[in-house]
Scaffold this active site. Structure first.
Site, PDB file in Angstrom:
ATOM      1  N   CYS A   1       6.520  -3.883  15.955  1.00 58.09           N
ATOM      2  CA  CYS A   1       5.948  -2.984  17.129  1.00 58.09           C
ATOM      3  C   CYS A   1       4.931  -3.319  17.633  1.00 58.09           C
ATOM      4  O   CYS A   1       3.689  -3.358  16.736  1.00 58.09           O
ATOM      5  CB  CYS A   1       6.357  -1.021  16.925  1.00 58.09           C
ATOM      6  SG  CYS A   1       8.195  -0.652  15.771  1.00 58.09           S
TER       7      CYS A   1
ATOM      8  N   ASN B   1      -3.782   5.840  16.253  1.00 54.71           N
ATOM      9  CA  ASN B   1      -4.547   5.108  15.777  1.00 54.71           C
ATOM     10  C   ASN B   1      -4.958   3.455  15.833  1.00 54.71           C
ATOM     11  O   ASN B   1      -4.294   2.185  15.707  1.00 54.71           O
ATOM     12  CB  ASN B   1      -3.634   5.334  14.205  1.00 54.71           C
ATOM     13  CG  ASN B   1      -4.052   6.448  13.229  1.00 54.71           C
ATOM     14  OD1 ASN B   1      -4.487   7.531  13.671  1.00 54.71           O
ATOM     15  ND2 ASN B   1      -3.008   6.196  13.400  1.00 54.71           N
TER      16      ASN B   1
ATOM     17  N   GLY C   1       6.776  -1.708   6.410  1.00 58.95           N
ATOM     18  CA  GLY C   1       7.763  -1.796   6.138  1.00 58.95           C
ATOM     19  C   GLY C   1       9.541  -0.993   6.855  1.00 58.95           C
ATOM     20  O   GLY C   1       9.083   0.560   7.275  1.00 58.95           O
ATOM     21  N   GLU C   2      10.424  -1.974   7.266  1.00 59.58           N
ATOM     22  CA  GLU C   2      11.502  -0.590   8.004  1.00 59.58           C
ATOM     23  C   GLU C   2      12.460   0.034   7.313  1.00 59.58           C
ATOM     24  O   GLU C   2      13.399  -0.784   6.288  1.00 59.58           O
ATOM     25  CB  GLU C   2      11.985  -1.444   9.016  1.00 59.58           C
ATOM     26  CG  GLU C   2      13.312  -1.084   9.948  1.00 59.58           C
ATOM     27  CD  GLU C   2      13.096   0.818   9.858  1.00 59.58           C
ATOM     28  OE1 GLU C   2      12.460   0.934  10.775  1.00 59.58           O
ATOM     29  OE2 GLU C   2      14.503   0.711   9.846  1.00 59.58           O
TER      30      GLU C   2
ATOM     31  N   SER D   1      11.682   7.109  14.901  1.00 59.39           N
ATOM     32  CA  SER D   1      10.599   5.834  15.820  1.00 59.39           C
ATOM     33  C   SER D   1      11.131   5.494  17.402  1.00 59.39           C
ATOM     34  O   SER D   1      11.543   4.876  17.868  1.00 59.39           O
ATOM     35  CB  SER D   1       9.734   4.572  15.025  1.00 59.39           C
ATOM     36  OG  SER D   1       9.565   5.185  14.391  1.00 59.39           O
ATOM     37  N   LEU D   2      10.630   7.035  18.180  1.00 61.63           N
ATOM     38  CA  LEU D   2      11.845   6.677  19.721  1.00 61.63           C
ATOM     39  C   LEU D   2      10.062   6.053  20.693  1.00 61.63           C
ATOM     40  O   LEU D   2      10.460   4.725  20.766  1.00 61.63           O
ATOM     41  CB  LEU D   2      11.795   8.304  20.139  1.00 61.63           C
ATOM     42  CG  LEU D   2      13.172   8.323  21.087  1.00 61.63           C
ATOM     43  CD1 LEU D   2      13.704   7.579  20.778  1.00 61.63           C
ATOM     44  CD2 LEU D   2      11.849   9.585  21.838  1.00 61.63           C
TER      45      LEU D   2
ATOM     46  N   CYS E   1       6.408  -6.366   7.469  1.00 57.25           N
ATOM     47  CA  CYS E   1       7.782  -5.597   8.218  1.00 57.25           C
ATOM     48  C   CYS E   1       8.467  -6.387   9.613  1.00 57.25           C
ATOM     49  O   CYS E   1       7.242  -7.042  10.518  1.00 57.25           O
ATOM     50  CB  CYS E   1       7.180  -4.445   9.246  1.00 57.25           C
ATOM     51  SG  CYS E   1       8.325  -3.659   9.773  1.00 57.25           S
TER      52      CYS E   1
ATOM     53  N   CYS F   1      -1.022   5.909  10.064  1.00 52.23           N
ATOM     54  CA  CYS F   1       0.244   5.147  10.477  1.00 52.23           C
ATOM     55  C   CYS F   1       0.021   3.644  10.964  1.00 52.23           C
ATOM     56  O   CYS F   1      -1.517   3.646  11.741  1.00 52.23           O
ATOM     57  CB  CYS F   1       0.790   6.233  11.285  1.00 52.23           C
ATOM     58  SG  CYS F   1       1.685   7.423  10.647  1.00 52.23           S
TER      59      CYS F   1
ATOM     60  N   GLU G   1       0.816  -1.168   0.022  1.00 51.98           N
ATOM     61  CA  GLU G   1      -0.135   0.157  -0.130  1.00 51.98           C
ATOM     62  C   GLU G   1       0.989   1.180   0.296  1.00 51.98           C
ATOM     63  O   GLU G   1       1.877   1.485   1.208  1.00 51.98           O
ATOM     64  CB  GLU G   1      -1.470  -0.129   0.748  1.00 51.98           C
ATOM     65  CG  GLU G   1      -1.651  -1.313   0.779  1.00 51.98           C
ATOM     66  CD  GLU G   1      -2.873  -0.980   2.636  1.00 51.98           C
ATOM     67  OE1 GLU G   1      -4.468  -2.069   2.152  1.00 51.98           O
ATOM     68  OE2 GLU G   1      -2.733  -0.988   3.021  1.00 51.98           O
TER      69      GLU G   1
ATOM     70  N   CYS H   1       3.198   8.956   0.650  1.00 55.86           N
ATOM     71  CA  CYS H   1       3.802   7.843   1.606  1.00 55.86           C
ATOM     72  C   CYS H   1       4.102   6.045   1.422  1.00 55.86           C
ATOM     73  O   CYS H   1       2.916   5.718   0.898  1.00 55.86           O
ATOM     74  CB  CYS H   1       1.985   8.165   2.936  1.00 55.86           C
ATOM     75  SG  CYS H   1       2.857   6.575   4.211  1.00 55.86           S
TER      76      CYS H   1
ATOM     77  N   CYS I   1       1.149  -1.094  16.174  1.00 56.79           N
ATOM     78  CA  CYS I   1       1.478  -1.168  14.358  1.00 56.79           C
ATOM     79  C   CYS I   1       1.065  -2.435  13.618  1.00 56.79           C
ATOM     80  O   CYS I   1       0.941  -4.099  14.261  1.00 56.79           O
ATOM     81  CB  CYS I   1       3.046  -1.174  14.189  1.00 56.79           C
ATOM     82  SG  CYS I   1       2.510  -0.724  12.147  1.00 56.79           S
TER      83      CYS I   1
ATOM     84  N   SER J   1      12.287   7.516   7.623  1.00 59.31           N
ATOM     85  CA  SER J   1      11.181   7.242   9.513  1.00 59.31           C
ATOM     86  C   SER J   1      12.241   5.516   9.467  1.00 59.31           C
ATOM     87  O   SER J   1      11.378   4.260   8.686  1.00 59.31           O
ATOM     88  CB  SER J   1       9.597   6.875   9.427  1.00 59.31           C
ATOM     89  OG  SER J   1       9.155   6.779  10.744  1.00 59.31           O
TER      90      SER J   1
HETATM   91  N1  SAH Z   1       8.804   1.328  10.059  1.00 58.10           N
HETATM   92  C1  SAH Z   1       9.452   2.950  10.069  1.00 58.10           C
HETATM   93  C2  SAH Z   1       7.749   3.292   9.488  1.00 58.10           C
HETATM   94  C3  SAH Z   1       6.840   3.477  10.025  1.00 58.10           C
HETATM   95  S1  SAH Z   1       5.228   4.410  10.191  1.00 58.10           S
HETATM   96  C4  SAH Z   1       9.652   3.386  10.891  1.00 58.10           C
HETATM   97  O1  SAH Z   1       9.498   2.665  12.265  1.00 58.10           O
HETATM   98  O2  SAH Z   1       9.778   4.161  11.370  1.00 58.10           O
HETATM   99  C5  SAH Z   1       5.682   5.783  10.950  1.00 58.10           C
HETATM  100  C6  SAH Z   1       5.176   5.617  12.397  1.00 58.10           C
HETATM  101  O3  SAH Z   1       3.562   5.320  12.492  1.00 58.10           O
HETATM  102  C7  SAH Z   1       6.214   5.095  12.818  1.00 58.10           C
HETATM  103  O4  SAH Z   1       6.357   6.175  14.070  1.00 58.10           O
HETATM  104  C8  SAH Z   1       5.295   4.046  13.357  1.00 58.10           C
HETATM  105  O5  SAH Z   1       5.715   4.082  14.829  1.00 58.10           O
HETATM  106  C9  SAH Z   1       4.052   4.658  13.751  1.00 58.10           C
HETATM  107  N2  SAH Z   1       3.169   3.967  13.952  1.00 58.10           N
HETATM  108  C10 SAH Z   1       2.512   2.403  13.619  1.00 58.10           C
HETATM  109  N3  SAH Z   1       1.602   2.043  14.237  1.00 58.10           N
HETATM  110  C11 SAH Z   1       1.183   3.224  14.728  1.00 58.10           C
HETATM  111  C12 SAH Z   1      -0.677   3.396  15.092  1.00 58.10           C
HETATM  112  N4  SAH Z   1      -1.324   2.353  15.460  1.00 58.10           N
HETATM  113  N5  SAH Z   1      -0.945   4.445  15.281  1.00 58.10           N
HETATM  114  C13 SAH Z   1       0.571   5.336  15.343  1.00 58.10           C
HETATM  115  N6  SAH Z   1       1.469   5.672  14.787  1.00 58.10           N
HETATM  116  C14 SAH Z   1       1.803   4.237  14.807  1.00 58.10           C
END
Ligand code: SAH
Length: 362
Positions: free
Chosen positions: A119, A295, A164-165, A219-220, A115, A338, A95, A108, A122, A196
């Protein structure tokens, strides 16, 4: 390179294309013409490249190809966000999302099918890892969206925040960015690109010395090692402290800053103590914070904090001098927000996949 090698223009940087043309007995400058057609005009067919002779066009059409993801479905949200379901050559799906006026136009883009990072909040992580995208598949998403949206002549940004990462697929990601930046193609400025990452440290160190440098978002999501271990499992391998040290060393141009993304999970990492720890962690780093209220989705065992909680967290950071923004969630009605990108693996019906995500049997 043999003279009958089948070149895929979508996977080829301009310089490689020039070489391939020379090897096959064609003038090198055709590479620029081809790049222009493919990236600026959205063509995927050599026969329409009218500034090449008919003979050259016919030869290329016979021997070469321009692999391009196929649009299976477009879903448009009330807020204008548009989610594209794309099919790749091997039948797998990814997507990509168009987000209008944020304030810029933003694409995006995905870097992997699924992935491996898992996390905890996610949805893409729940899919597991299927495969890396090729450079052509990553850049191809941008070509397809620009073409489908009539934006080949419009300025836009790209964020590698789809599925993906990116630093887990380093070479293909960087090659895709170089292809998109090429002045004879889309000529996308690296300042309009954001990568990211969860912080795959060896790859982050490599990125620090790249000639083409996108903006960096980290992504902290947690403020202690234990908390981040649970939310972003790669933290067990590359911990918070090491990650922040790497960020301190990361080369930044004069006015650049690293964006720290911080998902807010109700009663998990959204307390005033978390906010204060975050301030301390970022001390001495040229950074800003982007808060992402969760989300929510079926199968994700966390809740989104109430707005006043989000605002209090943001205010605490701002009062201590940190630039902070709260990401307005876009496209939630079409699951384009996200962490909500997920495609069904081939052969399984969507309903079955969803049941699995919700904890049911496959
Ligand atoms: N793999 C990359 C890109 C991920 S998407 C990364 O981890 O940085 C971009 C951001 O959305 C990341 O910070 C991810 O942690 C966040 N994200 C993932 N799931 C989410 C959710 N359900 N609600 C809000 N942010 C989310």
């Amino acid at each position: 390179m043999s003279t009958n090698t089948r070149i895929d223009v979508a996977e080829t940087e301009l310089r490689e294309l020039e070489q391939a043309l020379a090897v096959q007995g064609h003038p090198r400058f055709h590479a620029r013409q081809i790049y222009r057609w493919v990236y600026k005009r959205g063509l995927t067919d050599f026969s329409q490249m009218t500034d090449l002779s008919r003979a050259v066009r016919a030869q290329l059409a016979e021997r070469w190809l321009i692999s391009t993801p196929e649009v299976v479905r477009q879903e448009r949200s009330q807020d204008g966000t548009t989610k594209f379901l794309l099919r790749l050559a091997d039948g797998k799906h990814i997507e990509s999302v168009f987000i209008p006026d944020t304030p810029a136009m933003t694409f995006c883009v995905s870097t992997q099918v699924g992935c491996a990072m898992k996390c905890a909040f996610c949805l893409t992580g729940r899919m597991g890892f299927e495969r890396n995208l090729t450079a052509g598949e990553i850049a191809g998403q941008v070509r397809v969206l620009a073409r489908e949206l009539g934006m080949l002549e419009t300025r836009f940004n790209i964020v590698l925040m789809g599925m993906g990462e990116p630093l887990h697929n380093y070479d293909a990601t960087m090659k895709a960015l170089r292809m998109l930046a090429d002045e004879h193609g889309l000529a996308l400025s690296p300042r309009r690109m954001t990568l990211s990452t969860v912080g795959v440290l060896p790859a982050l160190e490599r990125l620090a010395s790249e000639p083409l440098m996108p903006n960096l978002a980290i992504s902290l999501h947690g403020t202690t090692e234990d908390q981040r271990d649970l939310l972003v499992p790669i933290n067990r391998k590359y911990g918070l402290k090491e990650l922040l040290d790497a960020c301190r060393r990361f080369p930044l141009a004069r006015r650049e800053r690293i964006t720290f993304e911080y998902v807010l999970l109700k009663d998990v990492n959204d307390t005033p103590d978390d906010a204060r720890r975050l301030v301390r962690l970022l001390h001495g780093i040229k950074g800003k914070v982007n808060l992402l209220p969760l989300n929510e989705a079926a199968g994700i065992p966390f809740e989104r904090p109430a707005d006043d909680r989000v605002n209090a967290f943001a205010r605490l950071l701002a009062d201590r001098g940190i630039t902070v923004s709260v990401r307005r969630s876009r496209g939630r009605d079409i699951r384009a927000a996200c962490g909500q990108l997920i495609t069904e693996s081939s052969g399984r019906a969507p309903g079955v996949r969803l049941a699995m995500l919700m904890g049911g049997a496959p």
